[in-house]
Design a protein around this motif. Structure first.
Motif, mmCIF file in Angstrom:
data_model
loop_
_atom_site.group_PDB
_atom_site.id
_atom_site.type_symbol
_atom_site.label_atom_id
_atom_site.label_comp_id
_atom_site.label_asym_id
_atom_site.label_seq_id
_atom_site.Cartn_x
_atom_site.Cartn_y
_atom_site.Cartn_z
ATOM 1 N N GLN A 239 43.876 31.561 -18.487
ATOM 2 C CA GLN A 239 43.268 31.224 -17.755
ATOM 3 C C GLN A 239 42.476 33.334 -18.352
ATOM 4 O O GLN A 239 43.152 33.958 -17.975
ATOM 5 C CB GLN A 239 43.705 31.122 -16.852
ATOM 6 C CG GLN A 239 42.208 31.007 -15.012
ATOM 7 C CD GLN A 239 42.207 32.209 -14.656
ATOM 8 O OE1 GLN A 239 43.065 33.196 -14.630
ATOM 9 N NE2 GLN A 239 41.362 32.245 -13.540
ATOM 10 N N ASN B 106 41.794 35.423 -17.410
ATOM 11 C CA ASN B 106 42.230 36.764 -15.882
ATOM 12 C C ASN B 106 41.193 37.834 -15.027
ATOM 13 O O ASN B 106 40.557 37.988 -14.541
ATOM 14 C CB ASN B 106 43.787 36.422 -15.632
ATOM 15 C CG ASN B 106 44.313 37.478 -17.338
ATOM 16 O OD1 ASN B 106 43.158 37.201 -18.101
ATOM 17 N ND2 ASN B 106 45.268 38.278 -16.187
ATOM 18 N N SER C 52 36.444 29.072 -16.554
ATOM 19 C CA SER C 52 37.673 28.398 -17.806
ATOM 20 C C SER C 52 38.044 27.034 -16.943
ATOM 21 O O SER C 52 38.818 26.668 -15.568
ATOM 22 C CB SER C 52 38.937 29.567 -17.081
ATOM 23 O OG SER C 52 39.530 29.693 -17.693
ATOM 24 N N HIS D 119 42.177 25.666 -19.156
ATOM 25 C CA HIS D 119 43.324 26.508 -19.071
ATOM 26 C C HIS D 119 44.101 25.349 -18.895
ATOM 27 O O HIS D 119 44.213 24.727 -17.418
ATOM 28 C CB HIS D 119 43.128 27.635 -18.584
ATOM 29 C CG HIS D 119 43.012 28.083 -17.170
ATOM 30 N ND1 HIS D 119 41.340 28.409 -16.502
ATOM 31 C CD2 HIS D 119 43.878 27.452 -15.666
ATOM 32 C CE1 HIS D 119 41.976 27.671 -14.955
ATOM 33 N NE2 HIS D 119 42.515 27.550 -14.844
ATOM 34 N N GLU E 238 47.696 24.798 -16.074
ATOM 35 C CA GLU E 238 47.350 25.296 -15.365
ATOM 36 C C GLU E 238 49.570 26.160 -14.970
ATOM 37 O O GLU E 238 49.008 27.320 -14.464
ATOM 38 C CB GLU E 238 47.569 24.750 -14.068
ATOM 39 C CG GLU E 238 48.352 25.356 -12.729
ATOM 40 C CD GLU E 238 48.352 24.590 -11.337
ATOM 41 O OE1 GLU E 238 48.177 23.088 -12.006
ATOM 42 O OE2 GLU E 238 47.564 24.854 -10.134
ATOM 43 N N LYS F 237 46.353 34.340 -11.184
ATOM 44 C CA LYS F 237 44.798 33.482 -11.783
ATOM 45 C C LYS F 237 43.711 33.411 -10.878
ATOM 46 O O LYS F 237 44.012 32.816 -10.115
ATOM 47 C CB LYS F 237 45.133 31.975 -12.172
ATOM 48 C CG LYS F 237 46.122 30.890 -13.025
ATOM 49 C CD LYS F 237 46.034 30.321 -13.575
ATOM 50 C CE LYS F 237 46.618 29.658 -14.864
ATOM 51 N NZ LYS F 237 48.258 29.795 -14.561
ATOM 52 N N ASP G 10 37.398 27.266 -11.707
ATOM 53 C CA ASP G 10 38.715 27.210 -12.472
ATOM 54 C C ASP G 10 38.873 25.499 -12.812
ATOM 55 O O ASP G 10 39.327 24.957 -11.488
ATOM 56 C CB ASP G 10 39.698 27.676 -12.082
ATOM 57 C CG ASP G 10 39.744 29.425 -12.363
ATOM 58 O OD1 ASP G 10 39.989 29.600 -13.396
ATOM 59 O OD2 ASP G 10 38.865 30.125 -10.887
ATOM 60 N N ASP H 126 42.649 23.966 -13.708
ATOM 61 C CA ASP H 126 43.928 23.878 -13.595
ATOM 62 C C ASP H 126 44.308 22.498 -14.478
ATOM 63 O O ASP H 126 44.449 21.319 -13.781
ATOM 64 C CB ASP H 126 44.334 23.801 -12.451
ATOM 65 C CG ASP H 126 43.608 25.430 -11.749
ATOM 66 O OD1 ASP H 126 43.534 26.842 -12.401
ATOM 67 O OD2 ASP H 126 44.174 25.509 -10.883
#
Ligand SMILES: [Zn+2]
Length: 331
Positions: A161, A163, A207, A209, A211, A218, A224, A226
């Protein structure tokens, strides 16, 4: 000759010794692109290092001071996960300059690459996860400062992620309705991916990514996704399409910053997804097609890639250039 520029320097090499991060990948990508005839020497543009003023558009004066004087604490250096040296600082300033150049060329040509960069785990006041300076954020803030753009969108397809990106560009957070998700028939993984959504400021962050991977904490991106462990090409592409369409429905962006990590690859040492080399190229094509259809310029950075064979990482990164050539080549 390519219809776009590739920003590159041999000095992108990160002096970090034997490390899971293959610091030689940049030189090998450069070499492979030339050897295979994908690019010619004139396609490459040498970057200038970012100025301290550019770096300070994103990072705190205290952090920049520590980097320039070699006074990170032991804990800060540990968090960075790469050994500090003044040469390393120079390499990150150069990578940030490369992303500024890539953004600038993308606005002229529709697309441009930094054959490096994508250090999406750097925060304003500290570095972590092999990332000292957030080159993409520096490039966006510099373009905004120069009045070349008002808004930007980051599309982060590294397996980890983004971040730092999320923290830097955190907008006003208000609860939103859940996004319409892809139809359940397109998602065959044991557990569906989760999509989280938050309002953006002047930069919209997406993002996708795994998880169950670094970073443990995160901070929320604008979107996001996940993803569960082991997701393959088809599911990944469906989620990416969904996230891109949702993002572009919600937000008008003048620059798309594509963080094209090679680590969603099934043979990555630090990733737990199951994408093939072909699937990763389709991912690149999807991002480019969507951006091109909407007339949004794209700057590309490379981020991570830790395949068991460095050659595979090089192939995945070179394929991103080939995908751009295919999508933007006929303009
Ligand atoms: Zn990564």
């Amino acid at each position: 000759m390519l219809p776009f520029k590739l920003i590159y320097s041999d000095d992108y090499f990160l002096p970090i010794g034997a490390h899971v991060f293959p610091a030689e990948k940049y030189q090998r990508i450069h070499q492979r692109l030339l050897e295979t005839g994908v690019a010619e020497p004139q396609d490459f543009v040498a970057p200038h290092p970012a100025s301290d003023q550019d770096i300070l558009l994103v990072h705190t004066p205290q952090y920049v001071q520590k980097l320039k004087t070699g006074t990170l604490s032991a804990r800060e250096e540990l968090e960075l996960e790469i050994p500090y040296s003044p040469e390393l600082v120079r390499a990150f300033w150069l990578a940030a300059g490369g992303s500024i150049a890539a953004a600038s060329h993308a606005l002229k040509d529709g697309v441009a690459f930094n054959i490096g960069g994508g250090f999406h785990h750097a925060f304003p006041d500290h570095g972590e996860g092999f990332c000292m300076i957030h080159d993409v954020a520096v490039a966006i803030r510099r373009m905004q400062r120069d009045d070349k753009i008002r808004t930007a969108m980051t599309v982060d397809c590294d397996v980890h992620q983004g971040n730092g990106t999320a923290a830097i560009f955190a907008g006003v957070r208000v609860p939103t309705d859940p996004l319409p998700s892809v139809s359940s028939s397109t998602v065959t993984a044991a557990r569906p991916a989760k999509i989280r959504n938050a309002h953006a400021g002047d930069v919209f962050t997406i993002s996708l990514h795994q998880e169950n991977n670094y970073p443990a904490w995160k901070p929320p991106s604008s979107i996001d996704v996940d993803l569960p462990d082991g997701i393959g090409d088809d599911d990944y592409l469906a989620w990416l399409d969904n996230a891109l369409c949702s993002g572009l429905r919600q937000f008008e962006s003048e620059l798309l910053c594509y963080i094209a990590g090679a680590d969603p690859y099934r043979e990555d040492q630090l990733g737990g997804l199951n994408l093939s080399i072909e699937g990763l190229k389709k991912r690149d094509e999807l991002v480019f097609r969507v951006a091109r259809a909407r007339g949004i310029p794209v700057m590309v950075t490379y981020a991570g890639g830790y395949a068991q064979k460095v050659d595979d990482t090089v192939t995945i990164h070179c394929n991103t250039v080939i995908a751009a050539k295919e999508v933007f080549g006929d303009k």
